[in-house]
Motif scaffolding. Structure first.
Motif, PDB file in Angstrom:
ATOM      1  N   GLN A   1      27.077  -6.343 -38.518  1.00  0.00           N
ATOM      2  CA  GLN A   1      26.407  -5.764 -37.351  1.00  0.00           C
ATOM      3  C   GLN A   1      24.934  -6.145 -37.316  1.00  0.00           C
ATOM      4  O   GLN A   1      24.397  -6.500 -36.269  1.00  0.00           O
ATOM      5  CB  GLN A   1      26.572  -4.245 -37.360  1.00  0.00           C
TER       6      GLN A   1
ATOM      7  N   ASN B   1      19.696 -13.949 -26.405  1.00  0.00           N
ATOM      8  CA  ASN B   1      19.521 -13.393 -25.064  1.00  0.00           C
ATOM      9  C   ASN B   1      18.294 -13.966 -24.373  1.00  0.00           C
ATOM     10  O   ASN B   1      18.307 -14.195 -23.167  1.00  0.00           O
ATOM     11  CB  ASN B   1      19.458 -11.866 -25.122  1.00  0.00           C
TER      12      ASN B   1
ATOM     13  N   SER C   1      21.432 -11.926 -31.738  1.00  0.00           N
ATOM     14  CA  SER C   1      21.508 -11.640 -30.306  1.00  0.00           C
ATOM     15  C   SER C   1      20.138 -11.597 -29.632  1.00  0.00           C
ATOM     16  O   SER C   1      20.021 -11.884 -28.440  1.00  0.00           O
ATOM     17  CB  SER C   1      22.230 -10.301 -30.103  1.00  0.00           C
ATOM     18  N   ILE C   2      19.100 -11.270 -30.374  1.00  0.00           N
ATOM     19  CA  ILE C   2      17.757 -11.171 -29.771  1.00  0.00           C
ATOM     20  C   ILE C   2      17.305 -12.533 -29.245  1.00  0.00           C
ATOM     21  O   ILE C   2      17.073 -12.677 -28.036  1.00  0.00           O
ATOM     22  CB  ILE C   2      16.740 -10.567 -30.759  1.00  0.00           C
TER      23      ILE C   2
ATOM     24  N   GLU D   1      19.189  -1.994 -32.020  1.00  0.00           N
ATOM     25  CA  GLU D   1      20.350  -2.028 -32.905  1.00  0.00           C
ATOM     26  C   GLU D   1      19.949  -2.481 -34.316  1.00  0.00           C
ATOM     27  O   GLU D   1      20.353  -1.874 -35.313  1.00  0.00           O
ATOM     28  CB  GLU D   1      21.385  -2.983 -32.311  1.00  0.00           C
TER      29      GLU D   1
ATOM     30  N   ASN E   1      18.762  -6.877 -22.571  1.00  0.00           N
ATOM     31  CA  ASN E   1      19.795  -6.994 -23.598  1.00  0.00           C
ATOM     32  C   ASN E   1      19.171  -7.283 -24.961  1.00  0.00           C
ATOM     33  O   ASN E   1      19.594  -6.724 -25.983  1.00  0.00           O
ATOM     34  CB  ASN E   1      20.804  -8.083 -23.248  1.00  0.00           C
TER      35      ASN E   1
ATOM     36  N   ARG F   1      24.572  -9.968 -36.522  1.00  0.00           N
ATOM     37  CA  ARG F   1      24.940 -10.272 -35.129  1.00  0.00           C
ATOM     38  C   ARG F   1      23.882  -9.755 -34.161  1.00  0.00           C
ATOM     39  O   ARG F   1      23.514 -10.431 -33.195  1.00  0.00           O
ATOM     40  CB  ARG F   1      26.315  -9.709 -34.784  1.00  0.00           C
ATOM     41  N   ALA F   2      23.373  -8.561 -34.423  1.00  0.00           N
ATOM     42  CA  ALA F   2      22.330  -7.995 -33.552  1.00  0.00           C
ATOM     43  C   ALA F   2      21.048  -8.814 -33.651  1.00  0.00           C
ATOM     44  O   ALA F   2      20.376  -9.065 -32.639  1.00  0.00           O
ATOM     45  CB  ALA F   2      22.068  -6.534 -33.911  1.00  0.00           C
TER      46      ALA F   2
ATOM     47  N   SER G   1      19.273  -5.116 -28.517  1.00  0.00           N
ATOM     48  CA  SER G   1      19.583  -5.666 -29.835  1.00  0.00           C
ATOM     49  C   SER G   1      18.477  -5.367 -30.843  1.00  0.00           C
ATOM     50  O   SER G   1      18.756  -5.142 -32.034  1.00  0.00           O
ATOM     51  CB  SER G   1      19.832  -7.173 -29.732  1.00  0.00           C
TER      52      SER G   1
END
Length: 120
Positions: free
Chosen positions: A39, A50, A46-47, A76, A69, A42-43, A73
């Protein structure tokens, strides 16, 4: 369309992702491989992803959606890092360094969002 490699917010989020991959995720125990470690990484990825995806959009409104988004992240990652610290997987020093970098990226994304939304 924007060149994401020229954006300071992307550069800092990329550095944050690399720091998490190389210096934080490696400290998490094997039993967290499919939960907290997955997690968190992946988060973190993702930053910048995005931001990159938003750069490919043609309107500021669409770009802002992807920055929103990315901000989600960031939050998160923030919580995953807190869990890792409280579970004693990472040291207080590691957490504080990560948190400082995270807050910098968060502030940059928020500033960029304000800029995009004020200059409609």
């Amino acid at each position: 369309m924007r060149d994401y490699k020229k954006l300071e917010v992307w550069k800092r989020s990329h550095e944050l992702n690399m720091f998490i991959k190389k210096s934080i995720a490696t400290k998490l125990p094997l039993e967290e491989k499919y939960e907290l470690k997955s997690q968190l990484t992946r988060a973190a990825l993702s930053i910048p992803l995005n931001i990159v995806e938003g750069c490919g959009r043609f309107t500021d409104k669409d770009f802002a959606h992807f920055l929103d988004n990315a901000l989600g992240s960031v939050n998160e990652v923030d919580y995953c890092a807190l869990c890792a610290m409280e579970l004693r997987y990472i040291s207080d020093d590691d957490y504080n360094l990560l948190n400082s970098n995270l807050n910098e990226v968060r502030a940059m994304i928020i500033g960029f969002l304000k800029f995009l939304r004020e200059n409609k």
